[in-house]
Structure formats: structure tokens, C-alpha cells
Design an enzyme around this catalytic site. Structure first.
Site, PDB file in Angstrom:
ATOM      1  CB  ILE A 128      -0.911   0.053   1.260  1.00  0.00           C
ATOM      2  CG1 ILE A 128      -1.763  -1.209   1.361  1.00  0.00           C
ATOM      3  CG2 ILE A 128      -1.781   1.307   1.243  1.00  0.00           C
ATOM      4  CD1 ILE A 128      -2.633  -1.266   2.611  1.00  0.00           C
ATOM      5  CE  LYS A 197       3.952  -4.328   9.129  1.00  0.00           C
ATOM      6  NZ  LYS A 197       3.050  -5.435   8.783  1.00  0.00           N
TER       7      LYS A 197
HETATM    8  N1  HSE Z   1       3.872 -10.422   8.948  1.00  0.00           N
HETATM    9  C1  HSE Z   1       3.252  -9.252   8.403  1.00  0.00           C
HETATM   10  C2  HSE Z   1       1.766  -9.489   8.228  1.00  0.00           C
HETATM   11  C3  HSE Z   1       3.795  -8.854   7.059  1.00  0.00           C
HETATM   12  O1  HSE Z   1       1.251 -10.567   8.522  1.00  0.00           O
HETATM   13  O2  HSE Z   1       1.097  -8.564   7.813  1.00  0.00           O
HETATM   14  C4  HSE Z   1       5.142  -8.210   7.129  1.00  0.00           C
HETATM   15  O3  HSE Z   1       5.159  -7.113   7.972  1.00  0.00           O
END
Ligand code: HSE
Length: 422
Positions: A128, A197
Site C-alpha cells: 500500500i 508499523k
Molecule cells: N507479517 C506481516 C503481516 C507482514 O502478517 O502482515 C510483514 O510485515
């Protein structure tokens, strides 16, 4: 157009996607690829094995390399490698959310001192586009809130629990078989991946440095099939939500936890491995970014977009100035105990007269107004399954009420306490 040389550190899922996408690119040459195991069989047609090295320092110290692309994840050796690369005046493209959340400040400051850029579109919500839109297209906004689904694994598990009314453990096992969940799913299911994140996303969107250690983080492991069913009956879906908001008192409220999301909110419709980021700001209002949050090719799309952005600007005196980060203001982060929320409480109580009154009385004494109380039937052991939704109240009050409810002899157990999105 200037041709550039890149060095790729890591040839796992994302690295493999990057090599495939760049295969026929005339302007971007992959000069070296650092891997853990040189002899491992790779899913790439006609890979030139002469490019491979087991020493990533060969890349960061190589004077012919303009851009270092780091897709190994984890803090070490990635942190040391990127510091070396920046000191050697190399631009950086990284998909490493953990490194950015923990050591972003030092890396961005070092990059500014060395007049290079760090781009990281792939680190947050995979395919995204969200970082470049926030830093450029939305630059004229004062962003006040982000509510996001940033983890595909947990969204997949919650969607399947909801669709098939099966337990968390059963769906996790199926997700692992299908490759949607890792063998050790802790980072995803306990919310750490989402916390990394949102730490970076909140920092750039709110323009204040958010401390990852102060982000209240809860995962999805305690969500039951019953919670899913009751939420659905009440007009909600349960999602793992990463939140970042400026409060009226100018504090920064950043957290990750499951939430009951009303069916009327678009985030309730984001299913399976899809991610979504809902941004609220002035003057734009609300904007939703949604799409594939993980996977080889979607993540490679973001990495390659960043590499091309650098390649097109590499001859500038000050390349991509809008993408630079500095962390002058440290966020004053709100402790979860000082937040205010609506809550869903699932209670198993003795099936005796007055028990709902007892729940209401305890909540009332802690200043908690109940919006709805449902008795979901009587179980075998003559206990009553009761579901309560509260009005907005203080987290400290709800925690005190839960402690008192747990100690009350008419309450068998508190099955779950989940925050409810307005
Ligand atoms: N493990 C993450 C997810 C993806 O399941 O969205 C990579 O950050």
C-alpha cells in the site's frame, strides 16, 4: 537518465520479488546480493550466482554501489550495516519495520548528516502506498488521527474466525498450513508487528517522535469464537487496530489492540490478509488506503518504487527533500490508563437472581454507564453468559471495575474485555 547500481541485502520473499521485478530494468543494475546461504536453491529464473555473497559488508563498503536495499529484517546486523552504508554515502531502501521503530531516529539523523535518503514504503503496510502520500501529497494537512489494520496474518485469522465461527487455535493451524502465518507467529499475533508499523507511521503523520516502548500493545490470542459471534450480533466485527491520535490535551495516543469495529465503519469490511490505513486530517477529511499488506510481489512493488524514486533524483544536490525525516519534537505519549473508551465485557456469572443488578451496581460505582446488557443464555453448569457494552468511560475505571467483578462471588469469570471503536 542516470543508471544506478544497487546492492541487495537479503534474498527471502521480498528480495526475490525485487530481483524478479528489476529483471529487465535498464537503469537499475543489481551489483551484489548478500544471502545467508549461497548454495540454497532460489525460485528465480537464470539468477546469476556470481552476484551472490555471504558477506553483506561487501555491499555496504562497495564504492560502486549507490543504493543499499535491506530486506533481511531484525535489528542486527541490519542496524550496523545501514549505519556503515549511510556513512559511505549510500541511499537506503528498507522494508525493516522493527529497525525503523527502534533505531529510526539515529538512522534518519545520520542520513541527514550524510545527505542521503532512507525510503521505507515497504516497511509499513507492504504494497500500500502510504509513506510517500503522507510525506508529499498530504503534506498540506494537519493529520489528527490514524486508525489502521497493519497486519495481514491477524486480519486473516480474525476474518476466518468470524466467517466460520471457529476457535483462534484452529484457524491459526490452518493459516500456518496455508503459509499465511509463520511457524512462530508471536510477532504477528501478539501485535508487535503492528506496533512497529504504527510507531513509524505515527511519527511521520503526527510529526512527533513516537517511542515504541510506550505503545500499549495487545494481540488477538484471547479473542474467542464466542466474542466474534456476540460482536457480530451486536453489529460489530473484531479487528486488530493500530491507533494514533492527537488528543484534545495535545498528547499523542498510540496503541495496538483488538477492537469491536461498528459495521458502519469501513475498517470492519477489510478482510483476510488485506491491510488498510484510515487517515484523518485537515483539510482533506478522511482518506482510506487499502490493499495487500504483505507478500512477495506487493512488497516488491513498494521497494522498487522507492529505488526508482532515488534513481530519478540521484543527481540532485539535495535528493527527495520531502522524504527526509527529522525527529525534533518528542511525542508526549498518553498512558493507556489515561485513555477513554467504550468497552465490550464478556462475563460468565452464576445464574442467580440479581446478578445483572450486581454487574450494573459495580460498574455504576466506578462511573461506568452501560449502553447495553445482554444475557446470552444459561450454560450447562447453571452459569449465565452476559455481554455488556459500556458508554465511553475511563480505562482506569474499567480496570478497577473488572478487578472488583473478578472478586465478586457471583461472577464466575471475566472472559474478555475489548475496546469498542466509536
Ligand atoms: N507479517 C506481516 C503481516 C507482514 O502478517 O502482515 C510483514 O510485515
Amino acid at each position: 537518465m542516470t543508471k544506478i547500481n544497487i546492492g541487495l541485502i537479503g534474498l527471502g520473499t521480498v528480495g526475490t520479488g525485487v530481483v524478479k521485478v528489476l529483471k529487465d530494468n535498464q537503469d537499475i543494475c543489481i551489483k551484489k546480493i548478500a544471502v545467508k546461504n549461497i548454495n540454497k536453491k532460489r525460485n528465480i529464473d537464470n539468477l546469476d550466482t556470481n552476484l551472490l555473497t555471504s558477506d553483506p559488508y561487501e555491499i555496504v563498503e562497495n564504492p560502486e554501489i549507490d543504493v543499499v536495499v535491506e530486506v533481511i529484517g531484525g535489528t542486527e546486523p541490519a542496524f550496523d550495516l545501514l549505519k556503515r552504508a549511510i556513512k559511505n554515502k549510500k541511499h537506503i531502501v528498507t522494508a525493516n519495520k522493527e529497525l525503523l521503530a527502534k533505531n529510526g531516529e539515529e538512522l534518519f539523523n545520520l542520513a541527514n548528516e550524510n545527505n542521503v535518503v532512507i525510503l521505507y514504503e515497504a516497511a509499513i503496510a507492504g504494497g500500500i502506498p502510504i509513506i510517500m502520500p503522507i510525506k508529499t501529497t498530504l503534506a498540506g494537512n494537519k493529520i489528527s488521527k490514524i486508525a489502521a489494520i497493519l497486519n495481514g496474518t491477524t486480519n486473516y485469522i480474525l476474518t476466518k474466525m468470524e466467517e466460520s465461527n471457529v476457535s483462534y487455535a484452529d484457524v491459526l493451524e490452518e493459516a500456518q498450513k496455508l503459509g499465511y502465518a509463520e511457524a512462530d507467529p508471536t510477532g504477528d499475533v501478539e501485535g508487535f508487528d503492528s506496533a512497529y508499523k504504527i510507531a513509524t507511521l505515527a511519527t511521520i503523520a503526527l510529526n512527533q517522535k513516537v517511542d515504541i516502548n510506550k505503545i500499549h500493545t495487545e494481540g488477538i490470542t484471547k479473542i474467542s469464537a464466542d466474542d466474534m459471534k456476540f460482536a457480530d450480533e451486536l453489529g460489530y466485527k473484531i479487528k486488530l487496530i493500530a491507533l494514533a491520535e492527537i488528543t484534545k490535551e495535545n498528547k499523542v495516543d498510540v496503541r495496538v489492540h483488538p477492537m469491536l469495529v461498528p459495521d458502519s465503519n469501513i475498517l470492519s469490511t477489510i478482510n483476510d490478509v488485506t491491510n488498510a490505513v484510515l487517515v484523518e486530517g485537515y483539510p482533506v477529511g478522511r482518506v482510506l488506503f487499502a490493499g495487500p499488506g504483505a507478500g512477495e510481489m506487493p512488497t516488491a512493488s513498494s521497494v522498487v518504487g522507492d529505488i526508482i524514486a532515488i534513481q530519478r533524483n540521484i543527481d540532485e544536490k539535495d535528493p527527495l527533500p520531502m522524504m527526509k525525516c527529522n525527529h525534533k519534537i518528542k511525542a508526549s505519549q498518553l498512558d493507556i490508563l489515561h485513555t477513554e473508551n467504550k468497552y465490550y465485557i464478556s462475563i460468565t456469572a452464576s445464574n442467580i437472581p440479581g446478578v445483572i443488578g450486581t454487574i450494573g451496581e459495580i460498574c455504576g460505582r466506578h462511573h461506568i454507564n452501560l449502553a447495553s446488557v445482554l444475557q446470552k443464555g444459561v450454560c450447562k453448569e447453571n452459569s449465565a453468559q452476559i455481554v455488556v457494552i459500556t458508554e465511553t468511560c475511563k480505562e482506569s475505571d474499567i480496570q478497577n471495575a473488572i478487578t472488583e467483578l473478578k472478586n465478586n462471588n457471583t461472577i464466575v469469570r471475566i472472559n474478555n474485555l475489548i475496546r469498542v471503536m466509536e
